[in-house]
Write a protein that holds these residues in place. Structure first.
Motif, PDB file in Angstrom:
ATOM      1  N   SER A 104      39.156 -35.700 -42.376  1.00 44.52           N
ATOM      2  CA  SER A 104      38.138 -36.082 -41.394  1.00 44.52           C
ATOM      3  C   SER A 104      37.860 -37.579 -41.442  1.00 44.52           C
ATOM      4  CB  SER A 104      36.849 -35.301 -41.634  1.00 44.52           C
ATOM      5  OG  SER A 104      37.046 -33.918 -41.429  1.00 44.52           O
ATOM      6  N   ALA A 105      37.749 -38.116 -42.656  1.00 38.55           N
ATOM      7  CA  ALA A 105      37.444 -39.539 -42.813  1.00 38.55           C
ATOM      8  C   ALA A 105      38.595 -40.412 -42.348  1.00 38.55           C
ATOM      9  CB  ALA A 105      37.118 -39.833 -44.274  1.00 38.55           C
ATOM     10  N   ALA A 106      39.812 -40.032 -42.722  1.00 38.31           N
ATOM     11  CA  ALA A 106      40.971 -40.854 -42.394  1.00 38.31           C
ATOM     12  C   ALA A 106      41.279 -40.849 -40.905  1.00 38.31           C
ATOM     13  CB  ALA A 106      42.184 -40.371 -43.174  1.00 38.31           C
ATOM     14  N   LEU A 107      41.038 -39.730 -40.259  1.00 39.73           N
ATOM     15  CA  LEU A 107      41.430 -39.581 -38.857  1.00 39.73           C
ATOM     16  C   LEU A 107      40.324 -39.945 -37.874  1.00 39.73           C
ATOM     17  CD1 LEU A 107      43.326 -36.174 -39.201  1.00 39.73           C
ATOM     18  CD2 LEU A 107      44.296 -38.471 -39.231  1.00 39.73           C
ATOM     19  N   ARG A 108      39.102 -40.141 -38.382  1.00 41.62           N
ATOM     20  CA  ARG A 108      37.960 -40.287 -37.473  1.00 41.62           C
ATOM     21  C   ARG A 108      38.140 -41.436 -36.487  1.00 41.62           C
ATOM     22  NH1 ARG A 108      31.824 -39.497 -39.122  1.00 41.62           N
ATOM     23  NH2 ARG A 108      32.661 -37.399 -38.989  1.00 41.62           N
ATOM     24  N   ASP A 109      38.498 -42.611 -36.965  1.00 42.13           N
ATOM     25  CA  ASP A 109      38.613 -43.769 -36.078  1.00 42.13           C
ATOM     26  C   ASP A 109      40.074 -44.126 -35.814  1.00 42.13           C
ATOM     27  OD1 ASP A 109      35.826 -44.102 -35.807  1.00 42.13           O
ATOM     28  OD2 ASP A 109      35.759 -45.059 -37.769  1.00 42.13           O
ATOM     29  N   ARG A 110      40.970 -43.187 -36.051  1.00 38.62           N
ATOM     30  CA  ARG A 110      42.386 -43.296 -35.709  1.00 38.62           C
ATOM     31  C   ARG A 110      43.091 -44.434 -36.442  1.00 38.62           C
ATOM     32  NH1 ARG A 110      42.884 -44.521 -30.052  1.00 38.62           N
ATOM     33  NH2 ARG A 110      40.995 -45.725 -30.397  1.00 38.62           N
ATOM     34  N   SER A 111      42.582 -44.774 -37.632  1.00 39.47           N
ATOM     35  CA  SER A 111      43.275 -45.780 -38.436  1.00 39.47           C
ATOM     36  C   SER A 111      44.477 -45.186 -39.153  1.00 39.47           C
ATOM     37  CB  SER A 111      42.309 -46.406 -39.448  1.00 39.47           C
ATOM     38  OG  SER A 111      41.287 -47.116 -38.790  1.00 39.47           O
TER      39      SER A 111
END
Length: 390
Positions: free
Chosen positions: A31-38
């Motif tokens: 969830s953290a890694a994908l949240r802002d599409r980085s």
């Protein structure tokens, strides 16, 4: 205020080792890694059972050929691809962190690793040297350090609003393991087994979180010596502790205490950081992470709220939503994953200026956590004596 735009020019091709079905922390990593599409999750070795890992990867929408049996197959298979992974997160039991992290760095990958980074300072420093030699970023998931209120506390200490820092009182003392819950829960069982957890239980699993927060808030404080006493109230956990008290003397004369427990019956989390200065005190509690208590001697106590314009700019830089709405642990993790991504991209581009401007829980923070636990265990095993911080 953040608007959900990516911090990198493109998503970093990313994989996970561990974090599969039933994992306590796999979902928050994703969830953290994908949240802002980085990051873009493209591969993984999610489970000790290869078939179960492949099935889990399929549920996440990954190509079957990129769901591997183990980390060796993952790193070798992805290295052979033109579109192979550039970074990996390690979300496995403690005993595996060192070998997987070392293998990832040897394959030229950036790494995000669960804490503890490994079991010994010697191992941690080996990883640090390897990361430096390969020019790779290693981030450690001290996930509470992404809260804006922690940035506010750091800025206030730096601005001298507390005066001279005298006392650092830390605790992380929940009650969920006040009985032998591991007898019926495999996800907890490994945490109290030294073969998998290492030389400590709550010191490494819990205490290093508020310790890292104190290092973020008060970066100039350095431990000179410490004393630790630890207990195993659930006797089957011995030699690992489920309760510990640590006293710390800092080089500048400040004094610190850390109470760490999994047997604080009735408590939910009780992770608190209190910084006491000569003029004022700050207190942060992870069950109310959007507030920061600020108490000036001789004045009414006040509560600083997340997102308000009276906060320092650093505390507002990573807000996800307007003031009045609660942000939580997932937002904090998203903030540190965003910083990881920015550091990885800056490293790959050779952008030293941008990299120097970023602050995130890096390999040095991971080494320091291992060093602190090692010193605590050394003190406790010597009968709870003062030891110089090595």
């Amino acid at each position: 205020m953040m608007n959900g735009t990516r911090r990198t020019a493109r998503p970093i091709r990313w994989a996970m080792v561990g974090g599969g079905c039933g994992s306590q922390i796999g979902y928050i990593h994703r969830s953290a890694a994908l949240r802002d599409r980085s990051f873009d999750l493209v591969a993984g070795a999610f489970d000790l059972d290869p078939a179960r890992g492949r099935a889990f990867g399929a549920e996440l929408g990954l190509a079957p050929e990129r769901c591997y049996a183990n980390h060796e197959a993952l790193f070798d298979g992805e290295a052979a691809r033109a579109d192979g992974i550039e970074a990996v997160s390690i979300a496995t039991p403690n005993s595996t962190h060192f070998a997987i992290c070392r293998a990832a760095l040897e394959h030229g990958l950036h790494v995000v690793c669960e804490k503890p980074l490994c079991f010994t300072v010697a191992e941690a420093e080996e990883l640090q040297r390897l990361a430096h030699d390969r020019g790779r970023v290693v981030g450690v998931t001290y996930g509470y350090s992404g809260y804006g209120t922690i940035e506010q506390a750091r800025a206030m200490v730096a601005a001298g609003e507390l005066g001279e820092v005298r006392l650092v009182n830390l605790q992380f003392a929940h009650g969920f393991h006040s009985a032998a819950v591991e007898d019926d829960n495999p996800a907890i069982r490994w945490r109290v087994d030294p073969r998998f957890a290492g030389p400590s239980y709550v010191l490494g699993d819990l205490a290093t979180h508020p310790l890292h927060l104190s290092e973020v808030i008060c970066p100039d404080l350095k431990v000179r010596r410490l004393l630790c006493a630890r207990q195993s109230f659930v006797k089957s956990r011995a030699p690992l502790e489920d309760n510990a008290v640590t006293l710390m003397e800092y080089e500048n004369g400040a004094f610190g205490t850390v109470w760490t427990s999994a047997v604080n019956a009735g408590a939910i989390h009780s992770q608190k950081v209190r910084i006491v200065g000569s003029r004022a005190s700050l207190e942060w509690w992870d069950e109310r992470p959007n507030q920061l208590s600020f108490e000036v001697q001789g004045e009414p106590a006040r509560v600083l709220e997340r997102g308000m314009p009276y906060l320092h700019p650093e505390a507002l830089a990573e807000d996800h939503i307007s003031v009045g709405h609660a942000e939580g642990l997932f937002e904090s993790w998203a903030n540190i994953y965003g910083r990881f991504a920015a550091a990885m991209e800056a490293t790959d581009r050779g952008d030293a200026a941008r990299l120097a401007a970023l602050r995130y829980p890096d390999i040095a923070a991971g080494v320091e956590g291992v060093r602190w636990v090692e010193n605590c265990v050394r003190s406790a095993d010597a009968g709870g004596t003062w030891v110089d911080y090595l």
